[in-house]
Design a protein around this motif. Structure first.
Motif, PDB file in Angstrom:
ATOM      1  N   PRO A 151      21.029 -18.304  32.564  1.00 54.63           N
ATOM      2  CA  PRO A 151      21.937 -17.805  33.612  1.00 54.63           C
ATOM      3  C   PRO A 151      20.885 -17.506  34.780  1.00 54.63           C
ATOM      4  CG  PRO A 151      22.448 -16.735  31.531  1.00 54.63           C
ATOM      5  CD  PRO A 151      21.144 -17.660  31.430  1.00 54.63           C
ATOM      6  N   PHE A 152      22.018 -17.226  36.138  1.00 50.91           N
ATOM      7  CA  PHE A 152      21.185 -17.020  37.336  1.00 50.91           C
ATOM      8  C   PHE A 152      20.385 -15.729  37.112  1.00 50.91           C
ATOM      9  CE2 PHE A 152      21.775 -16.084  42.029  1.00 50.91           C
ATOM     10  CZ  PHE A 152      20.823 -17.143  42.391  1.00 50.91           C
ATOM     11  N   PHE A 153      19.428 -15.532  38.060  1.00 48.31           N
ATOM     12  CA  PHE A 153      18.376 -14.426  38.034  1.00 48.31           C
ATOM     13  C   PHE A 153      18.822 -12.961  37.605  1.00 48.31           C
ATOM     14  CE2 PHE A 153      18.973 -13.832  42.505  1.00 48.31           C
ATOM     15  CZ  PHE A 153      18.625 -12.524  42.683  1.00 48.31           C
ATOM     16  N   PHE A 154      19.969 -12.728  38.305  1.00 48.69           N
ATOM     17  CA  PHE A 154      20.572 -11.294  37.954  1.00 48.69           C
ATOM     18  C   PHE A 154      21.398 -11.208  36.974  1.00 48.69           C
ATOM     19  CE2 PHE A 154      23.149 -12.917  41.807  1.00 48.69           C
ATOM     20  CZ  PHE A 154      24.445 -13.122  41.005  1.00 48.69           C
ATOM     21  N   VAL A 155      21.439 -12.280  35.922  1.00 46.22           N
ATOM     22  CA  VAL A 155      22.662 -12.256  34.972  1.00 46.22           C
ATOM     23  C   VAL A 155      21.531 -12.309  33.824  1.00 46.22           C
ATOM     24  CG1 VAL A 155      24.231 -13.579  33.644  1.00 46.22           C
ATOM     25  CG2 VAL A 155      24.102 -13.608  36.172  1.00 46.22           C
ATOM     26  N   PRO A 156      22.116 -11.215  32.868  1.00 50.43           N
ATOM     27  CA  PRO A 156      21.220 -11.379  31.633  1.00 50.43           C
ATOM     28  C   PRO A 156      21.264 -12.751  30.822  1.00 50.43           C
ATOM     29  CG  PRO A 156      22.645  -9.460  31.549  1.00 50.43           C
ATOM     30  CD  PRO A 156      22.893 -10.336  32.619  1.00 50.43           C
TER      31      PRO A 156
END
Length: 362
Positions: A35-40
């Motif tokens: 996932p994207f960098f701010f998504v776990p």
């Protein structure tokens, strides 16, 4: 097909500079990314690592079962929006959009439940960056799911109650991208406005929509905002000058670091960030929120597409078409226990998932 299990593909490598162990998790000659960098990328227990694989010919949800190393296919759909994925904290579900619907899939039974249908809409803006990626946000409790929906000339911010299935529009405006619930407050959501006016927050009920930070001048490049756990504060990259922190109470934005971070994500305790770098690529680094200097973690060797990052802020006069396929970016993220970092790299010619051991005291 969903439920298929693939044998482990992992192999251990050693970063030649840091001597840390880097585990390559996937190896099929196709696109993979977490996932994207701010998504776990993990559930809180660290039992599953969630990722997207194109090995079947279309993007599908997979997870690595950490105990066995098996790779498990979760979905088999035609139109998964691969950057919309968001794992639930308890490891039971992954939320995602596909077509013009919002879905939840059970990671044990693989049963998919449609929670919302948005009708005849575009869903996402055109392009490869920002709101065009179609990222979504799940609250820390797992109760609330926030989804930006592009509909004609406006963007609607849809809030879904994952328990009741009820959904409603809480905000409408020109653009809404990269939503993120405050990790310490289910009632507060961060989102990105236009490229020239990025950092906004809104209450979960749609009230209190407000700018959290205003650009200092037309040369400043504000990007890659993220909540800092444990504080009602938002970190952002002042590209390429360093990392700053917005105090929501005062609006002050002091420097956290002058290191040229690109995508920077905090650990669960809010004590440090992990970041990738670009122009030049210096590899992955850990930035402590202390007097310590940033420390080199490992090389990513990702191609990190996006020539626009090598120049001045390009968006002052409106949208700009850029070639920046997101699976070519590392987007590093800490594991829940802070002992590992997951990242994506296309160093082999295909984007694969990697994990680097930090070592020492987490």
């Amino acid at each position: 097909m969903k439920g298929s299990r693939y044998a482990p593909e992992s192999r251990n490598l050693t970063d030649p500079a840091s001597r840390r162990v880097v585990r390559q998790i996937t190896s099929h000659p196709s696109i993979h990314h977490h996932p994207f960098f701010f998504v776990p990328a993990y559930d809180r227990a660290g039992e599953k690592l969630i990722f997207v694989s194109y090995r079947t010919g279309r993007p599908q949800l997979f997870f690595e079962e950490r105990a066995s190393g098996d790779l498990v296919q979760v979905t088999d759909c035609d139109d998964l929006a691969d950057w919309s994925i968001y794992p639930s904290p308890d490891g039971r579900f992954v939320f995602f959009t596909a077509g013009t619907g919002a879905w939840r899939v059970d990671l044990a039974s693989f049963k998919e439940t449609k929670l919302a249908d948005f009708g005849a809409v575009e869903m996402r803006e055109k392009g490869m960056v920002g709101a065009a990626m179609g990222t979504t946000a799940l609250s820390a409790s797992g109760r609330w799911w926030a989804i930006p929906v592009k509909a004609g000339g406006m963007s609607r911010f849809v809030l879904v109650d994952t328990q009741t299935g009820e959904s409603r529009v809480i905000l409408e405006r020109d653009t809404i991208g990269h939503p993120q619930f405050c990790p310490d407050d289910d009632n507060l959501i961060l989102y990105a406005g236009s490229m020239t006016d990025r950092v906004w927050v809104v209450n979960r009920d749609g009230t209190g929509n407000r700018r959290a930070y205003e650009r200092e001048d037309r040369m400043q490049w504000v990007t890659h905002e993220v909540w800092l756990p444990g504080r009602r504060a938002i970190a952002f990259v002042d590209w390429p000058r360093g990392l700053r922190l917005i105090d929501l109470e005062t609006g002050a934005a002091p420097w956290l670091s002058r290191f040229p971070a690109w995508h920077a994500a905090p650990d669960a305790d809010g004590r440090r960030f992990v970041c990738d770098t670009n122009f030049p690529d210096r590899g992955l680094h850990i930035i402590p929120l202390s007097t310590e200097a940033p420390g080199f973690l490992c090389a990513s060797e990702a191609t990190s597409e996006g020539a626009h990052w090598g120049g001045q802020f390009p968006y002052n006069d409106g949208p700009v078409a850029v070639e920046a396929r997101q699976h070519t970016h590392p987007h590093p993220r800490f594991s829940p226990d802070g002992r590992r970092v997951v990242f994506t790299s296309d160093r082999t010619g295909h984007a694969q998932i990697y994990e680097v051991e930090i070592g020492g005291d987490a």
